[in-house]
Design a protein around this motif. Structure first.
Motif, PDB file in Angstrom:
ATOM      1  N   GLY A 284      33.657 -67.751  12.406  1.00 31.82           N
ATOM      2  CA  GLY A 284      34.800 -67.416  13.254  1.00 31.82           C
ATOM      3  C   GLY A 284      35.972 -66.880  12.455  1.00 31.82           C
ATOM      4  O   GLY A 284      36.675 -65.961  12.897  1.00 31.82           O
ATOM      5  N   GLY A 288      37.041 -63.278  13.574  1.00 32.27           N
ATOM      6  CA  GLY A 288      38.102 -63.433  14.570  1.00 32.27           C
ATOM      7  C   GLY A 288      38.928 -62.181  14.787  1.00 32.27           C
ATOM      8  O   GLY A 288      39.331 -61.870  15.916  1.00 32.27           O
ATOM      9  N   VAL A 298      42.667 -64.339  24.160  1.00 40.06           N
ATOM     10  CA  VAL A 298      41.532 -64.778  23.347  1.00 40.06           C
ATOM     11  C   VAL A 298      41.572 -66.289  23.156  1.00 40.06           C
ATOM     12  O   VAL A 298      40.553 -66.981  23.275  1.00 40.06           O
ATOM     13  CB  VAL A 298      41.538 -64.057  21.985  1.00 40.06           C
ATOM     14  CG1 VAL A 298      40.500 -64.667  21.040  1.00 40.06           C
ATOM     15  CG2 VAL A 298      41.261 -62.571  22.172  1.00 40.06           C
ATOM     16  N   CYS A 302      38.791 -68.965  24.358  1.00 43.53           N
ATOM     17  CA  CYS A 302      38.125 -69.785  23.346  1.00 43.53           C
ATOM     18  C   CYS A 302      38.257 -71.270  23.666  1.00 43.53           C
ATOM     19  O   CYS A 302      37.312 -72.042  23.456  1.00 43.53           O
ATOM     20  CB  CYS A 302      38.707 -69.494  21.964  1.00 43.53           C
ATOM     21  SG  CYS A 302      38.099 -67.972  21.204  1.00 43.53           S
ATOM     22  N   MET A 306      35.235 -73.760  24.203  1.00 41.83           N
ATOM     23  CA  MET A 306      35.157 -75.011  23.452  1.00 41.83           C
ATOM     24  C   MET A 306      34.995 -76.206  24.379  1.00 41.83           C
ATOM     25  O   MET A 306      34.250 -77.147  24.079  1.00 41.83           O
ATOM     26  CB  MET A 306      36.412 -75.188  22.597  1.00 41.83           C
ATOM     27  CG  MET A 306      36.491 -74.272  21.396  1.00 41.83           C
ATOM     28  SD  MET A 306      38.092 -74.390  20.555  1.00 41.83           S
ATOM     29  CE  MET A 306      37.982 -76.057  19.908  1.00 41.83           C
ATOM     30  N   TRP A 331      33.101 -71.820  15.698  1.00 43.23           N
ATOM     31  CA  TRP A 331      33.426 -70.395  15.792  1.00 43.23           C
ATOM     32  C   TRP A 331      34.738 -70.191  16.549  1.00 43.23           C
ATOM     33  O   TRP A 331      35.594 -69.406  16.124  1.00 43.23           O
ATOM     34  CB  TRP A 331      32.295 -69.651  16.500  1.00 43.23           C
ATOM     35  CG  TRP A 331      32.546 -68.169  16.601  1.00 43.23           C
ATOM     36  CD1 TRP A 331      32.306 -67.234  15.636  1.00 43.23           C
ATOM     37  CD2 TRP A 331      33.091 -67.464  17.725  1.00 43.23           C
ATOM     38  NE1 TRP A 331      32.665 -65.984  16.093  1.00 43.23           N
ATOM     39  CE2 TRP A 331      33.144 -66.097  17.364  1.00 43.23           C
ATOM     40  CE3 TRP A 331      33.525 -67.847  18.984  1.00 43.23           C
ATOM     41  CZ2 TRP A 331      33.636 -65.124  18.231  1.00 43.23           C
ATOM     42  CZ3 TRP A 331      34.014 -66.877  19.858  1.00 43.23           C
ATOM     43  CH2 TRP A 331      34.063 -65.528  19.482  1.00 43.23           C
ATOM     44  N   CYS A 332      34.939 -70.907  17.630  1.00 42.54           N
ATOM     45  CA  CYS A 332      36.180 -70.784  18.403  1.00 42.54           C
ATOM     46  C   CYS A 332      37.382 -71.236  17.582  1.00 42.54           C
ATOM     47  O   CYS A 332      38.448 -70.611  17.634  1.00 42.54           O
ATOM     48  CB  CYS A 332      36.086 -71.609  19.683  1.00 42.54           C
ATOM     49  SG  CYS A 332      34.920 -70.972  20.909  1.00 42.54           S
ATOM     50  N   VAL A 335      38.216 -68.410  15.140  1.00 47.11           N
ATOM     51  CA  VAL A 335      38.825 -67.257  15.810  1.00 47.11           C
ATOM     52  C   VAL A 335      40.279 -67.552  16.176  1.00 47.11           C
ATOM     53  O   VAL A 335      41.184 -66.742  15.932  1.00 47.11           O
ATOM     54  CB  VAL A 335      38.019 -66.880  17.073  1.00 47.11           C
ATOM     55  CG1 VAL A 335      38.771 -65.835  17.898  1.00 47.11           C
ATOM     56  CG2 VAL A 335      36.646 -66.353  16.686  1.00 47.11           C
ATOM     57  N   ILE A 336      40.525 -68.721  16.763  1.00 45.97           N
ATOM     58  CA  ILE A 336      41.885 -69.078  17.151  1.00 45.97           C
ATOM     59  C   ILE A 336      42.805 -69.120  15.931  1.00 45.97           C
ATOM     60  O   ILE A 336      43.941 -68.627  15.964  1.00 45.97           O
ATOM     61  CB  ILE A 336      41.892 -70.433  17.883  1.00 45.97           C
ATOM     62  CG1 ILE A 336      41.252 -70.286  19.271  1.00 45.97           C
ATOM     63  CG2 ILE A 336      43.315 -70.972  18.035  1.00 45.97           C
ATOM     64  CD1 ILE A 336      41.079 -71.590  20.003  1.00 45.97           C
TER      65      ILE A 336
END
Length: 429
Positions: A284, A288, A298, A302, A306, A331-332, A335-336
């Motif tokens: 992520g 991301g 996003v 996410c 989650m 992964w979330c 990305v966050i």
């Protein structure tokens, strides 16, 4: 530049700058040891120590292990400012190694009482709380100006790699050698880190730190209240993420309980779940920036993903289900982190960034003890599958609140909004 110099520049920084490589290796060892002890001790409390309060005991341990990073921040800042950084780094690693070695010897002689385990966790966490920010501060003392970005990238990547390795090895070490085994392994890692740091040179330390007090040349930093006074959007986002952390970080309590109570498995399963979460976070972090959409949109999506992933093992029990769910959760998280740290870099004025990011980390870190204690206590009364559902359900209103926070953002909240392009102004919402 000669051909030899050009070839050297193409080598990774840890190879062409041996001193930085040693300090970076020391960071990798200390962070991996810290994570290995935390995960290993929690698995030992849940899988071996027994008792009717496994959830509360493990939750209290994690809470104690996270308090120094928050509570000792002012003390750490003074120590790092007043003493040579190589001495602080080597001393912190050596102190942690001495504590771990003493605990290993005592644990081999007789079973350690619960209070002693908490005390060891607190001491190791305090040493790590001193080591990490001191290393960040000392990066310019180790490398040339042109290499600072590369050095920072190595330093920031270490936490994910060390967390992945430590989380994988901790439960396996407990299964192989019990609590004495994992503490002994940590002692070796800490003491080796101390030797590596001590053998390194900090060639730019005198030039960077000498010549006057920072207050002589830099304006006084504003308090966090003053920084955020004109940024209500960021205030709302930080509140949302603090609330989200209560449910997401509880996974470190829930995973061992789920392994023992639902999967009826061993430390190798806890290690595989830790690895799934770590791998997902790494992926992520790298991908991301490529996820389309504005940060708030996003982030909201996410958080919903989650929520579903955290709740899924509660609805459909199984090792494969838990592995897949934790990969998605990791992964979330990655990305966050990438999208919102980049957003804050754009919105927070340059002079306020050191204060803002330091307090932001303390604020988000402060929720971990709360999550550990609450979900640890709940684990003694609710099944692990129910705890998974509680995590998922709890994230839903947070996702909606984050979406609402983005909807209330306006251009006046952005620094220099009068000259910003519409594209960049829209990026904040």
């Amino acid at each position: 530049m000669s051909a030899v110099e050009s070839s050297a520049r193409r080598l990774p920084l840890v190879l062409r700058n041996p001193s930085f490589g040693r300090v970076w290796a020391g960071q990798l060892l200390t962070q991996a040891a810290s994570r290995m002890f935390q995960v290993g001790a929690v698995w030992w409390l849940v899988g071996f120590a027994g008792g009717s309060h496994r959830g509360l005991d493990s939750g209290l341990f994690l809470m104690v292990s996270t308090l120094p990073a928050v509570g000792l921040a002012p003390v750490v800042a003074r120590v790092v400012a007043r003493h040579a950084h190589r001495t602080v780094l080597a001393g912190a690693a050596a102190a942690a190694g001495a504590v771990a070695a003493a605990a290993a010897l005592l644990a081999r002689a007789e079973a350690l009482p619960m209070a002693a385990i908490y005390a060891v966790g607190l001491a190791l966490a305090a040493c790590q709380a001193l080591f990490d920010p001191c290393l960040t501060t000392s990066v310019p003392e180790l490398v040339e100006d042109a290499d600072i970005e590369s050095a920072t990238g190595f330093e920031l990547s270490t936490q994910s790699v060390a967390g992945l390795g430590g989380g994988l090895l901790g439960p396996l070490a407990v299964d192989a050698g019990g609590l004495p085994g994992v503490v002994a392994a940590c002692a070796v890692a800490y003491l080796l880190a101390a030797l590596l740091v001590r053998s390194a040179r900090f060639p730019h330390a005198t030039a960077r730190t000498g010549g006057g007090s920072p207050s002589d040349t830099a304006p006084a930093s504003r308090t966090l209240r003053q920084v955020l006074a004109g940024l209500p959007f960021i205030r709302r986002v930080l509140v949302c993420f603090a609330a989200a952390n209560v449910f997401t970080t509880a996974v470190y309590v829930v995973m061992p309980l789920y392994t023992r109570g639902v999967l009826h498995s061993t430390g190798s399963t806890v290690a595989s779940l830790e690895a799934a979460l770590g791998v997902g976070t790494l992926v992520g972090s790298f991908t991301g920036a490529r996820v389309p959409g504005r940060p708030v949109a996003v982030g909201s999506v996410c958080l919903i993903v989650m929520a579903a992933a955290l709740g899924l093992p509660g609805l459909a029990a199984g090792h494969a289900v838990a592995l897949g769910a934790l990969c998605v959760v990791g992964w979330c998280v990655g990305v966050i982190g990438v999208r919102f740290v980049a957003l804050f870099q754009r919105l927070v004025p340059a002079d306020d960034k050191p204060q803002f990011f330091a307090v932001m980390q303390a604020l988000l870190g402060a929720t971990f003890p709360v999550a550990s204690l609450v979900f640890g206590a709940l684990g003694d009364h609710l099944s692990a599958r129910t705890l998974c559902l509680v995590q998922g359900v709890g994230l839903v209103p947070v996702a909606l609140a984050l979406r609402w926070a983005g909807g209330r953002t306006d251009a006046e909240e952005l620094p220099g909004s009068a000259t910003q392009s519409p594209a960049r102004a829209r990026e904040a919402s």
